[in-house]
Every structure is written in structure tokens, then in C-alpha cells.
Scaffold this active site. Structure first.
Site, mmCIF file in Angstrom:
data_model
loop_
_atom_site.group_PDB
_atom_site.id
_atom_site.type_symbol
_atom_site.label_atom_id
_atom_site.label_comp_id
_atom_site.label_asym_id
_atom_site.label_seq_id
_atom_site.Cartn_x
_atom_site.Cartn_y
_atom_site.Cartn_z
ATOM 1 N N TYR A 113 0.838 -1.199 0.000
ATOM 2 C CA TYR A 113 0.000 0.000 0.000
ATOM 3 C C TYR A 113 0.870 1.244 0.000
ATOM 4 O O TYR A 113 1.956 1.258 0.588
ATOM 5 C CB TYR A 113 -0.865 0.048 1.265
ATOM 6 C CG TYR A 113 -2.081 -0.839 1.230
ATOM 7 C CD1 TYR A 113 -3.243 -0.426 0.596
ATOM 8 C CD2 TYR A 113 -2.066 -2.084 1.858
ATOM 9 C CE1 TYR A 113 -4.371 -1.230 0.588
ATOM 10 C CE2 TYR A 113 -3.185 -2.895 1.848
ATOM 11 C CZ TYR A 113 -4.342 -2.464 1.208
ATOM 12 O OH TYR A 113 -5.448 -3.263 1.207
ATOM 13 N N TYR A 152 -0.774 -9.880 0.823
ATOM 14 C CA TYR A 152 0.287 -9.279 1.633
ATOM 15 C C TYR A 152 0.260 -9.823 3.054
ATOM 16 O O TYR A 152 -0.775 -10.236 3.553
ATOM 17 C CB TYR A 152 0.180 -7.742 1.621
ATOM 18 C CG TYR A 152 -1.116 -7.153 2.123
ATOM 19 C CD1 TYR A 152 -1.355 -6.953 3.490
ATOM 20 C CD2 TYR A 152 -2.111 -6.765 1.233
ATOM 21 C CE1 TYR A 152 -2.534 -6.388 3.942
ATOM 22 C CE2 TYR A 152 -3.306 -6.206 1.675
ATOM 23 C CZ TYR A 152 -3.513 -6.017 3.034
ATOM 24 O OH TYR A 152 -4.688 -5.468 3.475
ATOM 25 N N ARG A 162 -3.083 -11.657 4.044
ATOM 26 C CA ARG A 162 -4.393 -11.340 3.496
ATOM 27 C C ARG A 162 -4.520 -11.911 2.093
ATOM 28 O O ARG A 162 -3.587 -11.783 1.283
ATOM 29 C CB ARG A 162 -4.602 -9.816 3.389
ATOM 30 C CG ARG A 162 -4.634 -8.996 4.664
ATOM 31 C CD ARG A 162 -5.761 -9.314 5.634
ATOM 32 N NE ARG A 162 -7.040 -9.770 5.101
ATOM 33 C CZ ARG A 162 -8.009 -9.001 4.605
ATOM 34 N NH1 ARG A 162 -7.870 -7.697 4.578
ATOM 35 N NH2 ARG A 162 -9.129 -9.510 4.148
ATOM 36 N N HIS A 165 -7.284 -8.561 -2.338
ATOM 37 C CA HIS A 165 -8.613 -7.977 -2.149
ATOM 38 C C HIS A 165 -8.623 -6.522 -2.577
ATOM 39 O O HIS A 165 -7.578 -5.871 -2.658
ATOM 40 C CB HIS A 165 -9.051 -8.078 -0.678
ATOM 41 C CG HIS A 165 -8.131 -7.366 0.258
ATOM 42 N ND1 HIS A 165 -6.990 -7.945 0.755
ATOM 43 C CD2 HIS A 165 -8.158 -6.109 0.767
ATOM 44 C CE1 HIS A 165 -6.360 -7.076 1.535
ATOM 45 N NE2 HIS A 165 -7.042 -5.948 1.563
ATOM 46 N N HIS A 167 -10.750 -3.059 -1.341
ATOM 47 C CA HIS A 167 -11.685 -2.482 -0.367
ATOM 48 C C HIS A 167 -12.731 -1.646 -1.107
ATOM 49 O O HIS A 167 -12.372 -0.876 -2.014
ATOM 50 C CB HIS A 167 -10.943 -1.574 0.611
ATOM 51 C CG HIS A 167 -9.940 -2.293 1.473
ATOM 52 N ND1 HIS A 167 -10.241 -2.761 2.725
ATOM 53 C CD2 HIS A 167 -8.647 -2.628 1.246
ATOM 54 C CE1 HIS A 167 -9.169 -3.340 3.261
ATOM 55 N NE2 HIS A 167 -8.170 -3.274 2.377
HETATM 56 FE FE LIG Z 1 -6.248 -4.299 2.604
#
Ligand SMILES: [Fe+3]
Lengths: 247, 189
Positions: A113, A152, A162, A165, A167
Site C-alpha cells: 500500500y 500481503y 491477506r 482484495h 476495499h
Molecule cells: Fe487491505
């Protein structure tokens, strides 16, 4: 004691709290100290919940729904498998919701991110910001283009990952329809391992958050496509049960 | 109705990076949106007392949430919702300060709608919150508090968690406690 006088028809259906994730789910460590311990107080929707902010298409820039290019330097593009994500926003009566604002955010193709608190060592992509938005059309449909986000690791258990995905934050017509959720990808082996996912107990509910590869919507020699429909609360004649405390 | 009922899409946590999607400029992702949605509620001339609301969201250890996102939704000064007032959006969004957890919203004092007391709807999301939390802020000097239908649903001992404190002229403070003895009342409406 004063009582709200509910209309007998046109009520927002109550939320099925058993379909949603548990607020307190210790395998997801952050939920332990951040979940209310007292029951939610059931209350009949009032004008505050029946209304909601209105977002017009005029707020959108031409690249808002193009995560491949909306943060990239002129002439550049984000790195990663190119992808179309599309679907419809419907209510529980399967009626389309036009004018719904959808905001999305995601990691880059490496699972990283663009955020001050991000700790994963995967490389930043200088041409990927990770945010996008769009508004549904008259048929409730939406579409954006992006790159496939990577899975990640995250500091939950000793080795937590995770699933890939995206969001989603969604505004319907009523503030009581407000929803933030995540879209997963069909076939990802990390889905059943993830405690955030497993806070949802019903496999059918997890399946509802799993986007399907949609070969009919692909752009040949350009981008794969995934289909993800979103359902917001609908309206019917379910009367409000006047209980002072409930779950 | 003969149509098939669908299930509402289940919620998932907004996670620690909600700022990227909801307040990208705050997150340092500039040049994508001109401004962060909800950052300005007052967009033109509008009636009503200008107020500031500040607060912090606290976890069960009493620690501030430095990654929370707070949204509010409210009537205008006349108690109307939505598009009747072009100078006021009614909707605001503020990320908590990333070191202190403090948030701040500049708005107008809402008018009462119907027979309820004037209030502001709050919606809180963050890492660790699996379903966004819905609560209300009421005003401490409001004579309609005793007759408000929602407050009447709340145990006497917990009502004060929904009432802001006035710290200065036009400045109200409203802390939200996710757990503990002062746990804020959250609603399922
Ligand atoms: Fe996330």
C-alpha cells in the site's frame, strides 16, 4: 415513554447481524479491543437514517475509475496484470441502485500500500496510488480498471497473509445503507485462512464477497475482468420490533 | 412482492489503510482527487449556527484510535435533509489524527426533525471494526432530550454517552468509547 411511530410500509429491512462478521472475533486481534461489548440498541429508522448524502457524476474526474493511470506520470501506467472490475449495486429486492458512490482502495500488484504506516517490504510502484471511485448509472452498474492487487502479510498472527482484495466503500440512498466491505478473487487459496474473512460465519456470505472471473467482459489482449455485485439494504413492510435492548 | 430477496453484502473492516480510498489527500496521495470527500460541509451561504465538533475514538484499553475514520450525517438548521439547502452538504468525513487520534468537524447546528431532539448521526470505521458503528450525538442544552424517541430506548445510565459536552461557544466535544464503563451506545437501525 415516547415511542417512535413507525410507518407500516417502506421500511429498511433490518440488518441480519448473523450474516455480517462478528464484531468480536479474537482470531482477528484488532477486533478484541475495538468491538462493542454491550448489545447494539435496536432503533427504528428515522429521517436521519432514511436520507443520505447525494453524490453527482460531476464530482468525478475522467480518470477517477482508472487506477492504472490516475496516479501515474503522464504517459506512464501502473505495473501489474490489467483488470476490469464491474458489477451492479442492488438492494435486497434485487432493484438496481443508481447514483451510488463507490470508493475503492487496494495494494499494488506486489501487495504494497501507498501509506505511511505500511510495513511490507514489497516495492512501491511510483505510478500506482491505489484509490479510485465511480458512481453507478441508471441500471446500477459500475466499472473500473485497475491492476490485480497482490496478497500481503500483516501483523496479526506469526504468519498472517491477506488474500488479494479490493476495499469497497458504498453509499446508497439512505445513510442506513452505508457499507464498507472487501472484494476477494475466485479461487484464492488464502481466503479460507484469513481471520478477517472468517469473522463471517456463513460460507455463502463469504461467497458473496468473492468476485468471479468474467470472460465475457474481458477486453481481449488488454484486461481480464471480474464481476462483483454489491447488495445494500432494501425496503419492505417489516415492522420495527419495539424492544429496548436487543442483539 | 414476488421478487427474490437478496442478502445484503456482508461488511468487512475498513482496515488500517482506509485513508487511501476515503481521504487520499490526507494520506499523501495527491493529484488524484481535487479534495477529500466530506472535508468541507459548508459549501456556500447557509443558515445556522456554525459549530465545531471535536473528539477522539478510544479502544478498550483507553488508547486513542489513530487510524479511525469518522463520518457524520445531519439535517440543516431547519431540520431538513439533503438537497433543499445548496450551501450545506449535511455529510462530513474526518480521519483521526495519525498521532493523537483527534478528529474535528466544522458544521452547523442541526434543527430538530419531527418529534425527536436535534442530533448528528455518527458512523465510525477502523481496523478491528468489522461492521461500521452507528451512533448519535445530541446537544447538552436541548430541551427536547427527555422526549427523544431514540434516547428513550437507551438505559438511563448510558444516555449520557450520546450527549456532547460544550467546551466553548459553538464548540462541542464528543468522545466515543468502543468498550469500557463509558462504552458509547451504538445503534442497529
Ligand atoms: Fe487491505
Amino acid at each position: 415513554m415516547p415511542r417512535w411511530k413507525p410507518k407500516v410500509a417502506d421500511f429498511l429491512y433490518p440488518r441480519d447481524r448473523n450474516w455480517h462478521p462478528a464484531a468480536h472475533f479474537p482470531d482477528y486481534k484488532s477486533s478484541i479491543l475495538r468491538s462493542p461489548q454491550k448489545p447494539l440498541v435496536k432503533a427504528p429508522p428515522s429521517p436521519s437514517e432514511d436520507h443520505g448524502p447525494v453524490f453527482g457524476h460531476d464530482m468525478l474526474g475522467p480518470l477517477d475509475n482508472d487506477l492504472i493511470r490516475n496516479f501515474a506520470a503522464p504517459g506512464e501506467m501502473a505495473i501489474g496484470p490489467r483488470m476490469i472490475v464491474h458489477g451492479r449495486v442492488l438492494d435486497e429486492n434485487a432493484r438496481p441502485i443508481p447514483g451510488a458512490l463507490i470508493e475503492v482502495w487496494q495494494a499494488n500488484a506486489g501487495g504494497r500500500y501507498r501509506h505511511a504506516k505500511e510495513g511490507y517490504l514489497a516495492a512501491l510502484d511510483p505510478n500506482f496510488g491505489g484509490c479510485g471511485r465511480t458512481i453507478t448509472d441508471d441500471e446500477g452498474t459500475y466499472r473500473f480498471t485497475t491492476v490485480q492487487p497482490g496478497p500481503y502479510p500483516w501483523p496479526n498472527g506469526p504468519n498472517s497473509w491477506r488474500p488479494a482484495h479490493i476495499h469497497f466503500s458504498v453509499f446508497g440512498h439512505s445513510f442506513a445503507q452505508r457499507l464498507i466491505t472487501q472484494m476477494y478473487f475466485e479461487g484464492d487459496p488464502l481466503i479460507p485462512l484469513c481471520p478477517i474473512v472468517r469473522a463471517i460465519s456463513d460460507p455463502a456470505a463469504i461467497d458473496q464477497l468473492t468476485a468471479r472471473l468474467d470472460m465475457d467482459a474481458t477486453a481481449p489482449m488488454d484486461a481480464l475482468a471480474y464481476r462483483f455485485d454489491i447488495v445494500l439494504r432494501g425496503r419492505g413492510s417489516t415492522p420495527f420490533e419495539n424492544r429496548s435492548e436487543g442483539n | 412482492m414476488a421478487t427474490k430477496r437478496l442478502k445484503e453484502s456482508p461488511s468487512q473492516t475498513a482496515g488500517p489503510y482506509v485513508h487511501i480510498g476515503c481521504t487520499p489527500n490526507f494520506a499523501g496521495i495527491t493529484g488524484v482527487y481535487a479534495s477529500d470527500p466530506g472535508a468541507t460541509m459548508l459549501t456556500g451561504a447557509t443558515e445556522g449556527e456554525r459549530i465545531t465538533i471535536t473528539g477522539t475514538v478510544f479502544d478498550g484499553d483507553g488508547a486513542p484510535l489513530t487510524d479511525a475514520l469518522v463520518e457524520i450525517w445531519q439535517a440543516d438548521a431547519a431540520g431538513h435533509f439533503g438537497t433543499t439547502n445548496t450551501g450545506f452538504t449535511g455529510w462530513g468525513r474526518c480521519p483521526a489524527d495519525q498521532s493523537t487520534g483527534a478528529w474535528r468537524l466544522d458544521t452547523i447546528r442541526p434543527g430538530a426533525t419531527g418529534d425527536g431532539a436535534a442530533h448528528i448521526t455518527f458512523w465510525i470505521v477502523a481496523r478491528g471494526i468489522n461492521v461500521g458503528l452507528h451512533t448519535r450525538m445530541y446537544f447538552p442544552d436541548d430541551p427536547k432530550l427527555p422526549s427523544d424517541p431514540w434516547l428513550s430506548l437507551v438505559e438511563d445510565t448510558r444516555r449520557e454517552t450520546l450527549i456532547a459536552s460544550q467546551v466553548a461557544d459553538g464548540h462541542f466535544h464528543f468522545d466515543i468509547h468502543l468498550q469500557g464503563p463509558n462504552e458509547t451506545v451504538f445503534f442497529d437501525a
